[in-house]
Write a protein that holds these residues in place. Structure first.
Motif, PDB file in Angstrom:
ATOM      1  N   THR A 377       0.911  -1.244  -0.017  1.00  4.30           N
ATOM      2  CA  THR A 377      -0.033   0.134  -0.044  1.00  4.30           C
ATOM      3  C   THR A 377       0.945   1.263  -0.061  1.00  4.30           C
ATOM      4  O   THR A 377       1.682   1.426   0.966  1.00  4.30           O
ATOM      5  N   THR A 378       0.452   2.295  -1.162  1.00  8.95           N
ATOM      6  CA  THR A 378       1.503   3.302  -1.190  1.00  8.95           C
ATOM      7  C   THR A 378       0.649   4.576  -0.857  1.00  8.95           C
ATOM      8  O   THR A 378      -0.713   4.243  -0.406  1.00  8.95           O
ATOM      9  N   MET A 379       1.277   5.673  -1.174  1.00 11.25           N
ATOM     10  CA  MET A 379       0.284   6.867  -1.061  1.00 11.25           C
ATOM     11  C   MET A 379      -0.995   7.090  -1.764  1.00 11.25           C
ATOM     12  O   MET A 379      -1.692   7.582  -1.451  1.00 11.25           O
ATOM     13  N   ILE A 380      -0.809   6.341  -2.894  1.00 10.82           N
ATOM     14  CA  ILE A 380      -1.959   6.228  -3.835  1.00 10.82           C
ATOM     15  C   ILE A 380      -3.157   4.953  -3.439  1.00 10.82           C
ATOM     16  O   ILE A 380      -4.068   4.929  -3.995  1.00 10.82           O
ATOM     17  N   GLY A 381      -2.663   4.282  -2.489  1.00  8.11           N
ATOM     18  CA  GLY A 381      -3.513   3.125  -2.239  1.00  8.11           C
ATOM     19  C   GLY A 381      -2.683   1.713  -2.384  1.00  8.11           C
ATOM     20  O   GLY A 381      -1.590   1.790  -2.452  1.00  8.11           O
ATOM     21  N   LYS A 382      -3.447   0.753  -2.799  1.00  6.87           N
ATOM     22  CA  LYS A 382      -2.960  -0.666  -3.087  1.00  6.87           C
ATOM     23  C   LYS A 382      -2.146  -0.619  -4.390  1.00  6.87           C
ATOM     24  O   LYS A 382      -2.669  -0.084  -5.396  1.00  6.87           O
ATOM     25  N   VAL A 383      -1.324  -1.306  -4.596  1.00  5.53           N
ATOM     26  CA  VAL A 383      -0.215  -1.734  -5.652  1.00  5.53           C
ATOM     27  C   VAL A 383      -0.232  -3.100  -5.492  1.00  5.53           C
ATOM     28  O   VAL A 383       0.378  -3.773  -4.447  1.00  5.53           O
ATOM     29  N   ASP A 384      -0.560  -3.944  -6.608  1.00  9.69           N
ATOM     30  CA  ASP A 384      -0.514  -5.162  -6.300  1.00  9.69           C
ATOM     31  C   ASP A 384      -0.150  -5.821  -7.956  1.00  9.69           C
ATOM     32  O   ASP A 384      -1.036  -5.899  -8.828  1.00  9.69           O
ATOM     33  N   PHE A 385       0.907  -6.404  -8.251  1.00 14.56           N
ATOM     34  CA  PHE A 385       1.349  -6.665  -9.511  1.00 14.56           C
ATOM     35  C   PHE A 385       0.934  -8.228  -9.632  1.00 14.56           C
ATOM     36  O   PHE A 385       1.226  -9.075 -10.772  1.00 14.56           O
ATOM     37  N   THR A 386       0.318  -8.832  -8.677  1.00 17.36           N
ATOM     38  CA  THR A 386       0.135 -10.368  -8.953  1.00 17.36           C
ATOM     39  C   THR A 386      -1.516 -10.557  -9.435  1.00 17.36           C
ATOM     40  O   THR A 386      -2.123 -11.654  -9.537  1.00 17.36           O
ATOM     41  N   ALA A 387      -2.178  -9.402  -9.503  1.00 20.60           N
ATOM     42  CA  ALA A 387      -3.513  -9.297  -9.792  1.00 20.60           C
ATOM     43  C   ALA A 387      -4.076  -8.986 -11.121  1.00 20.60           C
ATOM     44  O   ALA A 387      -5.420  -8.918 -11.490  1.00 20.60           O
ATOM     45  N   GLY A 388      -3.022  -9.044 -12.023  1.00 21.37           N
ATOM     46  CA  GLY A 388      -3.284  -8.281 -13.533  1.00 21.37           C
ATOM     47  C   GLY A 388      -3.772  -6.919 -13.602  1.00 21.37           C
ATOM     48  O   GLY A 388      -3.466  -6.263 -12.779  1.00 21.37           O
ATOM     49  N   PRO A 389      -4.522  -6.419 -14.742  1.00 29.28           N
ATOM     50  CA  PRO A 389      -5.253  -7.423 -15.750  1.00 29.28           C
ATOM     51  C   PRO A 389      -4.323  -7.943 -16.535  1.00 29.28           C
ATOM     52  O   PRO A 389      -4.825  -8.961 -17.273  1.00 29.28           O
ATOM     53  N   VAL A 390      -3.149  -7.345 -16.756  1.00 24.94           N
ATOM     54  CA  VAL A 390      -2.002  -8.343 -17.688  1.00 24.94           C
ATOM     55  C   VAL A 390      -0.695  -8.266 -16.700  1.00 24.94           C
ATOM     56  O   VAL A 390      -0.627  -7.491 -15.763  1.00 24.94           O
ATOM     57  N   ALA A 391       0.217  -9.265 -17.127  1.00 23.33           N
ATOM     58  CA  ALA A 391       1.597  -9.190 -16.494  1.00 23.33           C
ATOM     59  C   ALA A 391       2.123  -7.671 -16.504  1.00 23.33           C
ATOM     60  O   ALA A 391       2.121  -7.111 -17.438  1.00 23.33           O
ATOM     61  N   ASN A 392       3.073  -7.523 -15.635  1.00 31.93           N
ATOM     62  CA  ASN A 392       3.851  -6.153 -15.608  1.00 31.93           C
ATOM     63  C   ASN A 392       2.834  -5.225 -15.109  1.00 31.93           C
ATOM     64  O   ASN A 392       3.380  -3.955 -15.173  1.00 31.93           O
ATOM     65  N   VAL A 393       1.548  -5.139 -14.982  1.00 24.15           N
ATOM     66  CA  VAL A 393       0.895  -3.973 -14.696  1.00 24.15           C
ATOM     67  C   VAL A 393      -0.060  -4.197 -13.369  1.00 24.15           C
ATOM     68  O   VAL A 393      -0.568  -5.399 -13.208  1.00 24.15           O
ATOM     69  N   SER A 394      -0.075  -3.175 -12.591  1.00 27.72           N
ATOM     70  CA  SER A 394      -0.894  -3.201 -11.425  1.00 27.72           C
ATOM     71  C   SER A 394      -1.780  -2.023 -11.642  1.00 27.72           C
ATOM     72  O   SER A 394      -1.620  -0.802 -11.556  1.00 27.72           O
ATOM     73  N   PRO A 395      -3.421  -2.058 -11.853  1.00 30.74           N
ATOM     74  CA  PRO A 395      -4.179  -1.026 -11.934  1.00 30.74           C
ATOM     75  C   PRO A 395      -4.359  -0.264 -10.698  1.00 30.74           C
ATOM     76  O   PRO A 395      -4.109  -0.766  -9.688  1.00 30.74           O
ATOM     77  N   GLY A 396      -4.680   1.014 -10.774  1.00 29.62           N
ATOM     78  CA  GLY A 396      -4.942   2.046  -9.712  1.00 29.62           C
ATOM     79  C   GLY A 396      -6.136   2.965  -9.915  1.00 29.62           C
ATOM     80  O   GLY A 396      -6.498   2.865 -10.966  1.00 29.62           O
ATOM     81  N   PRO A 397      -6.476   3.592  -8.737  1.00 30.00           N
ATOM     82  CA  PRO A 397      -7.651   4.457  -8.943  1.00 30.00           C
ATOM     83  C   PRO A 397      -7.571   5.560  -9.761  1.00 30.00           C
ATOM     84  O   PRO A 397      -6.412   6.370  -9.942  1.00 30.00           O
ATOM     85  N   ILE A 398      -8.647   6.191 -10.333  1.00 26.97           N
ATOM     86  CA  ILE A 398      -8.840   7.794 -10.685  1.00 26.97           C
ATOM     87  C   ILE A 398     -10.220   7.929 -10.342  1.00 26.97           C
ATOM     88  O   ILE A 398     -10.930   7.256 -10.489  1.00 26.97           O
ATOM     89  N   ILE A 399     -10.244   9.028  -9.515  1.00 25.32           N
ATOM     90  CA  ILE A 399     -11.516   9.550  -8.848  1.00 25.32           C
ATOM     91  C   ILE A 399     -11.988  10.656  -9.621  1.00 25.32           C
ATOM     92  O   ILE A 399     -11.091  11.685 -10.049  1.00 25.32           O
ATOM     93  N   GLY A 400     -13.514  11.071  -9.644  1.00 27.71           N
ATOM     94  CA  GLY A 400     -13.858  12.073 -10.181  1.00 27.71           C
ATOM     95  C   GLY A 400     -13.961  13.397  -9.462  1.00 27.71           C
ATOM     96  O   GLY A 400     -13.937  13.346  -8.053  1.00 27.71           O
ATOM     97  N   THR A 401     -13.294  14.576  -9.809  1.00 29.64           N
ATOM     98  CA  THR A 401     -13.164  15.883  -9.097  1.00 29.64           C
ATOM     99  C   THR A 401     -13.694  16.728 -10.056  1.00 29.64           C
ATOM    100  O   THR A 401     -13.998  16.729 -11.131  1.00 29.64           O
ATOM    101  N   GLN A 402     -13.316  17.973  -9.371  1.00 24.60           N
ATOM    102  CA  GLN A 402     -13.955  19.387 -10.192  1.00 24.60           C
ATOM    103  C   GLN A 402     -13.041  20.516  -9.675  1.00 24.60           C
ATOM    104  O   GLN A 402     -12.845  20.589  -8.192  1.00 24.60           O
ATOM    105  N   TRP A 403     -12.990  21.498 -10.355  1.00 20.65           N
ATOM    106  CA  TRP A 403     -12.193  22.788  -9.818  1.00 20.65           C
ATOM    107  C   TRP A 403     -13.076  23.657  -9.761  1.00 20.65           C
ATOM    108  O   TRP A 403     -13.948  24.147 -10.677  1.00 20.65           O
TER     109      TRP A 403
END
Length: 438
Positions: A377-403
């Motif tokens: 778990t890093t500053m952006i949350g979970k990093v897990d390279f064992t869970a795919g969606p493909v090898a060499n990649v760990s997906p992470g969040p992007i959240i809706g925001t507004q200025w």
């Protein structure tokens, strides 16, 4: 009055003696400063860090100097791996937003400096040439802040086939996260569901066009795409005319910052901006200075954050929270915090967790294997390279925001609020999405 050949300083110490002693003392101090580390060259770990700190993509690198200070302070007494303490040298380089320079910097760090680990951050123009250089040279490389599809497929991987990469790894958001966020965000305001898209002819734009647009269409959004345009385009009249004709109430784009500024000013001048209920932008509009430069046109632009100070995670490397990181940057720089702070720090978090897990951080193959199996778990949350969606990649969040306009009494003009959290419900929603034209 008699003068002695050498004026004595202290009981039995002449000036010459003192100078000699001072030299020995300096050596002793230097030796003492390194006493926390094992003797010999094998106690030094070199980590390359490449980012765009000047040029068209400078907004992504604006906070990296501060992040480097925070990281170097945390590592000042060394870094322990398997009972051995290493001195850490972070060799940071600025690409000047030039992909060719990024590649050359990576090769220099690999061949001349012989880095043990390469870290690259922000946009395909930086990350892909660095990753390619590392893959060719057999140096472990970790990166973040670009859609993973543009990193994976943009570098030659093929859908349904094994990963061609052994040394390079990437974590963070992808098309699926944008899809979930946009469907969630766009449901917050009633529209005709017609989306005018402005996707450039580059790695980001082509990946988004190929993968995101069909997903959005499957949810009933009508995609109006005038086709790819070249980075650096200055006249967007044809695209704007099409969006006006089709009455696109949602606008979505993935341009480099100067291109969006040119487009959006023209959209306002030619009457399209007044038709827009949701202006959802990505790759640009991420940082306050770029939005401020748009004046009143910047208020109520919808964005998305790969990190926000509201993220409830701490940095395992430094121990600081998101609020502490943001407040520290503002106090040190006098500038408003940006989402890049947490993203760049998360790269160091993940990189040093991998070095620790490798058991032998001087063994490049062991480090690469540690990244491939990294779960942390890093500053952006979970990093897990064992869970795919493909090898060499760990997906992470992007959240809706507004200025939005900052509240009265704020020392900044804008506030950056969280409006939805479909990709990470742990992040608290702070505000309701407001229409671009209220």
């Amino acid at each position: 009055m008699n003068k002695t050949p050498a004026r004595h300083l202290g009981a039995n110490l002449s000036r010459r003696d003192l100078i000699a002693a001072a030299g020995l003392g300096g050596l002793a101090l230097a030796t003492g400063a390194r006493s926390a580390f094992a003797a010999g060259a094998d106690n030094v770990l070199k980590v390359g860090f490449i980012s765009p700190r000047t040029g068209a993509l400078a907004g992504f690198g604006q906070t990296d100097g501060y992040v480097l200070e925070v990281v170097r302070k945390a590592l000042a007494k060394g870094f322990a791996v398997a009972g051995k303490t290493f001195e850490i040298q972070i060799l940071d380089q600025d690409t000047q937003s030039d992909p060719s320079r990024a590649s050359q910097l990576a090769k220099t760090l690999i061949n001349s400096d012989q880095v043990d680990l390469m870290l690259a951050v922000s946009t395909p123009e930086t990350i892909n040439p660095v990753a390619d250089a590392c893959e060719a040279a057999g140096v472990p490389c970790l990166s973040t802040v670009m859609p993973w599809e543009a990193w994976y497929f943009g570098r030659g991987a093929k859908p349904g086939q094994p990963s061609p990469f052994k040394w390079t790894y990437h974590f963070g958001f992808g098309v699926d996260e944008f899809y979930k966020t946009y469907v969630s965000q766009w449901s917050l305001i009633e529209t005709n569901k017609k989306v005018g898209v402005l996707y450039p002819n580059d790695a980001d734009g082509n990946a988004i066009r190929a993968h995101l647009a069909p997903l959005l269409a499957s949810q009933g959004f009508s995609i109006v795409d005038p086709g790819p345009y070249e980075d650096g385009t200055t006249d967007y009249s044809a695209q704007i005319a099409l969006f006006k004709k089709e009455k696109c109430q949602i606008f979505n784009s993935f341009p480099i910052p100067p291109d969006f500024a040119a487009f959006w000013r023209q959209a306002a001048q030619q009457g399209y901006a007044r038709q827009v209920k949701i202006a959802q932008i990505a790759k640009t509009g991420l940082f306050p200075d770029g939005v401020e430069a748009l004046g009143n046109l910047g208020f109520n632009l919808a964005s998305a954050a790969y990190w926000h100070k509201a993220f409830p995670y701490k940095s395992p490397l430094t121990g600081i929270s998101g609020t502490e990181l943001a407040d520290g940057y503002e106090a040190a720089s006098g500038k408003q915090w940006t989402q890049q702070l947490g993203a760049s720090l998360s790269l160091f978090d993940a990189g040093f967790e991998a070095l620790k897990a490798s058991a032998d951080p001087r063994d490049k193959a062991a480090v690469a294997k540690a990244i491939a199996t990294l779960k942390t778990t890093t500053m952006i949350g979970k990093v897990d390279f064992t869970a795919g969606p493909v090898a060499n990649v760990s997906p992470g969040p992007i959240i809706g925001t507004q200025w939005v306009k900052a509240p009265a009494g704020s020392k900044f003009k804008l506030d950056y609020v969280v409006t939805e959290h479909a990709t990470d419900p742990n992040v608290p929603v702070g505000a309701k999405l407001a229409p671009y034209n209220g």
